[in-house]
Design a protein around this motif. Structure first.
Motif, PDB file in Angstrom:
ATOM      1  N   PRO A  25     -17.663  56.247  24.310  1.00 57.93           N
ATOM      2  CA  PRO A  25     -18.608  55.202  23.907  1.00 57.93           C
ATOM      3  C   PRO A  25     -18.551  53.980  24.822  1.00 57.93           C
ATOM      4  O   PRO A  25     -17.504  53.660  25.381  1.00 57.93           O
ATOM      5  N   PHE A  26     -19.707  53.350  24.964  1.00 57.17           N
ATOM      6  CA  PHE A  26     -19.853  52.114  25.721  1.00 57.17           C
ATOM      7  C   PHE A  26     -20.346  51.017  24.797  1.00 57.17           C
ATOM      8  O   PHE A  26     -21.268  51.240  24.020  1.00 57.17           O
ATOM      9  N   GLY A  27     -19.753  49.840  24.904  1.00 59.56           N
ATOM     10  CA  GLY A  27     -20.247  48.662  24.214  1.00 59.56           C
ATOM     11  C   GLY A  27     -21.192  47.913  25.128  1.00 59.56           C
ATOM     12  O   GLY A  27     -21.359  48.264  26.306  1.00 59.56           O
ATOM     13  N   ALA A  28     -21.805  46.859  24.620  1.00 59.24           N
ATOM     14  CA  ALA A  28     -22.781  46.080  25.395  1.00 59.24           C
ATOM     15  C   ALA A  28     -22.213  45.623  26.733  1.00 59.24           C
ATOM     16  O   ALA A  28     -22.923  45.608  27.742  1.00 59.24           O
ATOM     17  N   ILE A  31     -21.449  49.047  29.314  1.00 57.97           N
ATOM     18  CA  ILE A  31     -22.477  50.010  29.726  1.00 57.97           C
ATOM     19  C   ILE A  31     -22.520  50.021  31.247  1.00 57.97           C
ATOM     20  O   ILE A  31     -22.659  48.967  31.878  1.00 57.97           O
ATOM     21  N   PRO A  32     -22.391  51.195  31.881  1.00 54.36           N
ATOM     22  CA  PRO A  32     -22.441  51.260  33.344  1.00 54.36           C
ATOM     23  C   PRO A  32     -23.744  50.662  33.887  1.00 54.36           C
ATOM     24  O   PRO A  32     -24.828  50.894  33.333  1.00 54.36           O
ATOM     25  N   ALA A  33     -23.624  49.914  34.975  1.00 51.91           N
ATOM     26  CA  ALA A  33     -24.786  49.231  35.570  1.00 51.91           C
ATOM     27  C   ALA A  33     -25.914  50.203  35.904  1.00 51.91           C
ATOM     28  O   ALA A  33     -27.091  49.859  35.794  1.00 51.91           O
ATOM     29  N   ILE A  56     -30.403  49.013  21.092  1.00 48.67           N
ATOM     30  CA  ILE A  56     -30.631  48.907  22.534  1.00 48.67           C
ATOM     31  C   ILE A  56     -32.086  49.290  22.797  1.00 48.67           C
ATOM     32  O   ILE A  56     -32.658  50.113  22.078  1.00 48.67           O
ATOM     33  N   HIS A  57     -32.678  48.679  23.804  1.00 48.32           N
ATOM     34  CA  HIS A  57     -34.066  49.004  24.146  1.00 48.32           C
ATOM     35  C   HIS A  57     -34.063  50.054  25.251  1.00 48.32           C
ATOM     36  O   HIS A  57     -33.430  49.880  26.284  1.00 48.32           O
ATOM     37  N   GLY A  90     -28.024  42.903  22.585  1.00 46.24           N
ATOM     38  CA  GLY A  90     -26.936  42.301  21.828  1.00 46.24           C
ATOM     39  C   GLY A  90     -25.846  43.329  21.615  1.00 46.24           C
ATOM     40  O   GLY A  90     -25.628  44.209  22.440  1.00 46.24           O
ATOM     41  N   SER A  91     -25.189  43.246  20.486  1.00 47.82           N
ATOM     42  CA  SER A  91     -24.088  44.147  20.185  1.00 47.82           C
ATOM     43  C   SER A  91     -24.590  45.579  20.023  1.00 47.82           C
ATOM     44  O   SER A  91     -25.554  45.831  19.300  1.00 47.82           O
TER      45      SER A  91
END
Length: 101
Positions: A25-28, A31-33, A56-57, A90-91
């Motif tokens: 899992p990745f948080g805000a 998240i890989p660029a 997330i959008h 956001g989160s």
């Protein structure tokens, strides 16, 4: 009960496809660029983007364009070769499974 993923672009996930790799899992803030800028999946690979917390959008970067706000519990099916990117809201916590027949 399993909820079907959101599928806005084709081709659909082939019958019998299985996950061959999982990331997250990745948080805000983790998240890989590369996921935040235009990219696509290689031929023969589908992605299942799951939001496990927050929102997330998701943006489609193909000719049709468009996007969707994904929220906790949503899973987006991403077919091969269709450009897209994510935008933080956001989160959030996300995970991605890469699938192939």
């Amino acid at each position: 009960m399993t909820v079907a993923p959101i599928a806005e672009r084709g081709p659909p996930l082939p019958s019998g496809a299985r996950a061959y790799r999982r990331i997250g899992p990745f948080g805000a803030d983790t998240i890989p660029a590369g996921l935040l800028r235009r990219h696509d999946l290689k031929p023969g690979a589908w992605g299942l983007l799951s939001v496990t917390a927050g929102s997330i959008h998701f943006h489609w970067d193909d000719e049709a364009g468009g996007g969707r706000l994904l929220k906790t519990g949503d899973t987006m099916l991403i077919p091969p070769g269709v450009p897209h990117h994510l935008e933080r809201q956001g989160s959030v916590t996300i995970e991605i499974a890469f699938c192939a027949p």
